[in-house]
Structures are given as structure tokens and as C-alpha cells.
Design a protein around this motif. Sequence first.
Motif, mmCIF file in Angstrom:
data_model
loop_
_atom_site.group_PDB
_atom_site.id
_atom_site.type_symbol
_atom_site.label_atom_id
_atom_site.label_comp_id
_atom_site.label_asym_id
_atom_site.label_seq_id
_atom_site.Cartn_x
_atom_site.Cartn_y
_atom_site.Cartn_z
ATOM 1 N N PHE A 65 0.804 -1.222 0.000
ATOM 2 C CA PHE A 65 0.000 0.000 0.000
ATOM 3 C C PHE A 65 0.840 1.278 0.000
ATOM 4 O O PHE A 65 0.279 2.373 -0.095
ATOM 5 N N SER A 66 2.165 1.118 0.082
ATOM 6 C CA SER A 66 3.009 2.319 0.022
ATOM 7 C C SER A 66 2.907 2.969 -1.366
ATOM 8 O O SER A 66 3.278 4.123 -1.549
ATOM 9 N N ALA A 67 2.367 2.234 -2.331
ATOM 10 C CA ALA A 67 2.165 2.793 -3.675
ATOM 11 C C ALA A 67 0.917 3.688 -3.733
ATOM 12 O O ALA A 67 0.611 4.264 -4.782
ATOM 13 N N TYR A 68 0.188 3.796 -2.611
ATOM 14 C CA TYR A 68 -1.063 4.579 -2.567
ATOM 15 C C TYR A 68 -0.903 5.715 -1.548
ATOM 16 O O TYR A 68 -1.186 5.528 -0.370
ATOM 17 N N PRO A 69 -0.451 6.881 -2.002
ATOM 18 C CA PRO A 69 -0.209 7.953 -1.019
ATOM 19 C C PRO A 69 -1.472 8.487 -0.342
ATOM 20 O O PRO A 69 -1.409 8.989 0.773
ATOM 21 N N GLN A 70 -2.618 8.386 -1.027
ATOM 22 C CA GLN A 70 -3.842 8.983 -0.486
ATOM 23 C C GLN A 70 -4.894 7.920 -0.185
ATOM 24 O O GLN A 70 -5.042 6.961 -0.953
ATOM 25 N N ALA A 71 -5.619 8.139 0.906
ATOM 26 C CA ALA A 71 -6.674 7.186 1.271
ATOM 27 C C ALA A 71 -7.865 7.950 1.845
ATOM 28 O O ALA A 71 -7.793 9.165 2.109
ATOM 29 N N PHE A 72 -8.950 7.216 2.033
ATOM 30 C CA PHE A 72 -10.197 7.802 2.540
ATOM 31 C C PHE A 72 -10.819 6.795 3.492
ATOM 32 O O PHE A 72 -10.874 5.596 3.185
ATOM 33 N N VAL A 73 -11.253 7.254 4.645
ATOM 34 C CA VAL A 73 -11.865 6.340 5.608
ATOM 35 C C VAL A 73 -13.273 6.833 5.947
ATOM 36 O O VAL A 73 -13.503 8.041 6.020
ATOM 37 N N PHE A 74 -14.213 5.896 6.091
ATOM 38 C CA PHE A 74 -15.542 6.303 6.562
ATOM 39 C C PHE A 74 -16.094 5.256 7.525
ATOM 40 O O PHE A 74 -15.677 4.096 7.533
ATOM 41 N N THR A 75 -17.035 5.700 8.326
ATOM 42 C CA THR A 75 -17.733 4.783 9.229
ATOM 43 C C THR A 75 -19.238 4.898 8.999
ATOM 44 O O THR A 75 -19.737 5.916 8.498
ATOM 45 N N THR A 76 -19.937 3.811 9.381
ATOM 46 C CA THR A 76 -21.391 3.886 9.533
ATOM 47 C C THR A 76 -21.690 3.438 10.962
ATOM 48 O O THR A 76 -20.976 2.600 11.519
ATOM 49 N N LYS A 77 -22.715 4.014 11.539
ATOM 50 C CA LYS A 77 -23.096 3.671 12.919
ATOM 51 C C LYS A 77 -24.504 3.083 12.906
ATOM 52 O O LYS A 77 -25.379 3.572 12.187
ATOM 53 N N HIS A 78 -24.703 2.030 13.702
ATOM 54 C CA HIS A 78 -25.994 1.325 13.698
ATOM 55 C C HIS A 78 -26.429 1.023 15.129
ATOM 56 O O HIS A 78 -25.606 0.640 15.969
ATOM 57 N N ASP A 79 -27.713 1.109 15.383
ATOM 58 C CA ASP A 79 -28.253 0.730 16.691
ATOM 59 C C ASP A 79 -28.426 -0.790 16.743
ATOM 60 O O ASP A 79 -28.869 -1.402 15.770
ATOM 61 N N VAL A 80 -28.065 -1.381 17.883
ATOM 62 C CA VAL A 80 -28.316 -2.809 18.110
ATOM 63 C C VAL A 80 -28.993 -2.953 19.484
ATOM 64 O O VAL A 80 -28.973 -2.010 20.282
ATOM 65 N N GLU A 81 -29.567 -4.131 19.750
ATOM 66 C CA GLU A 81 -30.286 -4.290 21.028
ATOM 67 C C GLU A 81 -29.332 -4.256 22.210
ATOM 68 O O GLU A 81 -29.567 -3.608 23.219
ATOM 69 N N ASP A 82 -28.236 -5.011 22.086
ATOM 70 C CA ASP A 82 -27.198 -5.028 23.125
ATOM 71 C C ASP A 82 -25.949 -5.657 22.520
ATOM 72 O O ASP A 82 -25.923 -5.974 21.329
ATOM 73 N N SER A 83 -24.925 -5.867 23.345
ATOM 74 C CA SER A 83 -23.659 -6.362 22.799
ATOM 75 C C SER A 83 -23.722 -7.843 22.419
ATOM 76 O O SER A 83 -22.750 -8.399 21.920
ATOM 77 N N PHE A 84 -24.858 -8.498 22.649
ATOM 78 C CA PHE A 84 -25.023 -9.905 22.230
ATOM 79 C C PHE A 84 -25.912 -10.025 20.987
ATOM 80 O O PHE A 84 -26.257 -11.126 20.570
ATOM 81 N N ASP A 85 -26.306 -8.902 20.454
ATOM 82 C CA ASP A 85 -27.231 -8.902 19.316
ATOM 83 C C ASP A 85 -26.478 -9.222 18.013
ATOM 84 O O ASP A 85 -26.212 -8.340 17.189
#
Length: 179
Positions: A65-85
Motif C-alpha cells: 500500500f506504500s504505492a497509494y499515497p492517499q486514502a479515505f476512511v468512513f464509518t457507519t453507525k448502527h443501533d443494536v439491542e445489546d452487545s449480544f445482538d
Amino acid sequence: MRKTTEKILEAAQGRFWEYAEVGFGDIEFSEEVAAACRANYCGNYGKCWQCPPNVGTPEEQKKRFSAYPQAFVFTTKHDVEDSFDIEGMAAARVEHERVEDMIRPALPEGSVVLGAGGCNVCEKCAYPEPCRFPEKARSSVEACGINVVSLAKTAKIHYTNGENTVTYFTLVFLGANET
Ligand code: SF4
């Protein structure tokens, strides 16, 4: 803001939770992440073409990846019932990948998209037989040995977003004709 970012934002139609332009130097390739994969909590280690050790070491990925000087990062956020969902988390991942697919046409040729989790194109990976869909196979940020916690910090976006939510990351290494 880069022109590519404008195009990506337009394609995403407001579905990102957070995003950032980053450079290759902002991305940490970590032996600790590789060690977490070797611990095999997800059960995919050595069982998928897009997971370690089949994808190479963090050092090899860094060189790639050193051949790729530029990058872009994104997130999506989602509701769940709990940490076991688990079902809620799986549905959230599908939703995240839908957003990922929405931005693909806006990416410069030669871009590499690293998403969340192992490749889920096939119900069971063909490994060690040849990959069935090399054009569709999905690679992930962690599988490439990238430290997402440090990436989030550098990019000034949140790694987690509160109780009963799940946050997914995608990192895109932008192709050479990025503007
Ligand atoms: S596309 Fe199918 S065979 Fe190829 S890496 Fe993904 S799960 Fe495995």
C-alpha cells in the motif's frame, strides 16, 4: 477537500456517520493486529483467501500500500439491542457494505477497498481451492494488519459511538488518478 472526496460524498448520499481524508503515513500496519488474527477469535484464520495468513504479513501489506499515497476512511453507525445482538450486528454489516458499494463507482480506477470483517461473498470460502469470485472478494482493514484504533485517532473520527451501537469502518486506498 479533494475532488475525489466530493465525488465519494455525493455517491454516499449522506449515509456516512463520519469520514476523513488520510494519507499513507497516517496508517499503522501492526504486528499486534496480526497476532489478534492468529488468536483466531473469529474462526477465519487460515480458512479464507482474504484473511491471514493468506493475505501476507503486515510488513508485506505496508509495502503493497506504500504505492497509494492517499486514502479515505468512513464509518457507519448502527443501533443494536445489546452487545449480544449478533443478528443486529450482521444486518448492520450488510447495511455498511451497501454504502460501500454505493461509493465504488465514484472511486478512481485501481482503488482498493478494505471493509469490515472477512470476505462474506460465499457462504463458505472455497479455500484452499481457487477463489470463486476474485473480482467480488472483499478484504478487510484488520486482515491487512491495519490498526483501526490508531487510524480512528489520527483521522479524528470515533472508534465507538456509545452503548448499544455498532460502528463499522471502511478504508479506501485511492487509485493513482485520484485528484
Ligand atoms: S469470494 Fe468466496 S472464495 Fe473468494 S475469498 Fe471470498 S468467500 Fe472465499
